[in-house]
Motif scaffolding. Sequence first.
Motif, mmCIF file in Angstrom:
data_model
loop_
_atom_site.group_PDB
_atom_site.id
_atom_site.type_symbol
_atom_site.label_atom_id
_atom_site.label_comp_id
_atom_site.label_asym_id
_atom_site.label_seq_id
_atom_site.Cartn_x
_atom_site.Cartn_y
_atom_site.Cartn_z
ATOM 1 N N GLN A 209 14.556 -45.517 23.794
ATOM 2 C CA GLN A 209 15.600 -44.698 23.182
ATOM 3 C C GLN A 209 15.121 -44.113 21.854
ATOM 4 O O GLN A 209 15.274 -42.921 21.580
ATOM 5 N N ASN A 213 13.674 -40.988 23.225
ATOM 6 C CA ASN A 213 15.075 -40.589 23.395
ATOM 7 C C ASN A 213 15.513 -40.721 24.857
ATOM 8 O O ASN A 213 16.163 -39.835 25.410
ATOM 9 N N ALA A 215 16.491 -44.088 27.131
ATOM 10 C CA ALA A 215 16.552 -45.518 27.433
ATOM 11 C C ALA A 215 16.549 -45.770 28.937
ATOM 12 O O ALA A 215 15.958 -46.738 29.417
#
Lengths: 264, 210
Positions: A209, A213, A215
Amino acid sequence: MSDTDSREQASQRTPNASTEQTDFGFQQVEKSQKASLVANVFDSVAAKYDVMNDLMSFGVHRLWKRYTIDCAGVRAGHKVLDIAGGTGDLTAKFSRLVGPTGSVTLADINLSMLKVGRDKLRDQGLVNNIDYVQADAEALPFPDNSFDVVTMAFGLRNVTEKQNALNSIYRVLKPGGRLLVLEFSKPASEHLSKIYDMYSFHILPRMGQVVANDADSYRYLAESIRMHPDQETLKGMFESAGFEQCDYTNLTGGIVALHRGYKF
Amino acid sequence: MPASSLFTASAEALINKVIALDEDSEKRLALLNGKRLTVFLDGFPWGVTLAFSSKVDILLEHHPYEDVSVHVDENTCYIKTHFDVLPRLTQTSQITQLIREGKLHLQGEPGIAQQVAALFQQLDIDWEEQLSTYTGDVPAHQIFSSASAVKAQVLAFSERLTRGLSNAITEEKDIAVGKLAVMHFNDEVDALRDDAQRFEARLRLLENSL
């Protein structure tokens, strides 16, 4: 055992072979969907793939790959196929080892990964003996008995029908050739397994994440590792495909295993 | 495994970095393009292969010398030896003798080993120049001048200390004998051994004549 016998036997042993469902991480999805779902994951992570690999494994993935290269026995003049070669870590070294008389084919089903790999290798000045092929490991677009060595690092668990991929690799290997599959596996120790679970399900997605960016892709990574066959099962799949003298080496306590098999 | 891979990765990075510091080494590296040198040292579990292209790749050889040295051609050289024999390999005249003595096993093109030795022995790196890229010319020059002065002083002090200690233990304290006395003693021992051997030979002659 003939190629046909091997493949028939292999398809009988393949998990989910008789169903239309397969695993995508912990989810069950239609087999026809898995390739595009995996493609989405790798489209998403391609740009940050190398950085994330270094972060997630603390750089140890480079040592696992180095060990694979040591075991590959690649010599000048060899023809090498690096399946799911991604950003070209193995291909770069193989390219230097086979020299101008040999060749390396970097194959990946994902065009984004292939492009990142091609740009990276060209930036390193490696252009003369490398071919880039977008190919599905289950149906390799090469003639029978084409390659001296085939490697697949961290790619097999993303393949929908793993046994089909092993059968396909067996077909394109020359007699005397060897296959090396480097893949996440089952930790040998219970304690290591617990620590590893905590790391992969709680820390890894958060790293994904923060850095990429994304997850979900890294959650898939952790889940797909758990769904991948363990060391002995994969060895059995090698043998079902027709490979001989199959063995494996646990690396870093079995977090990763290098499987090796020969075609005679 | 990762420990051995870490070792080869570190060695490979270091070797390539050092070679890159000497512009002339590019020519010597080009002579080795496509060649391989594999060295097995007694007591070590793996062999190490240096594979040469535009850079040096280091591989670990997990199979024994006897198995891998069958893949021999004009671009490969396999060596099996002891660690302390390695420096003698740079002297061509010694290689035959080492093979006869069983201290060196060699398969393939021995010229590759000599070219590899030359690659490293002829490295000529201007360390002051290298340092100046980080610190600037003046600080780099001052650091190296100071280091040279310190080195000269240390060497001079070491020499004085050695001479002083030598005098103390041989002349003043009479703990050890001087160099000349040792040489004289050795000569006396040699003469005594020669006398004993002559005497033994004479006795044997007498025994045979009886």
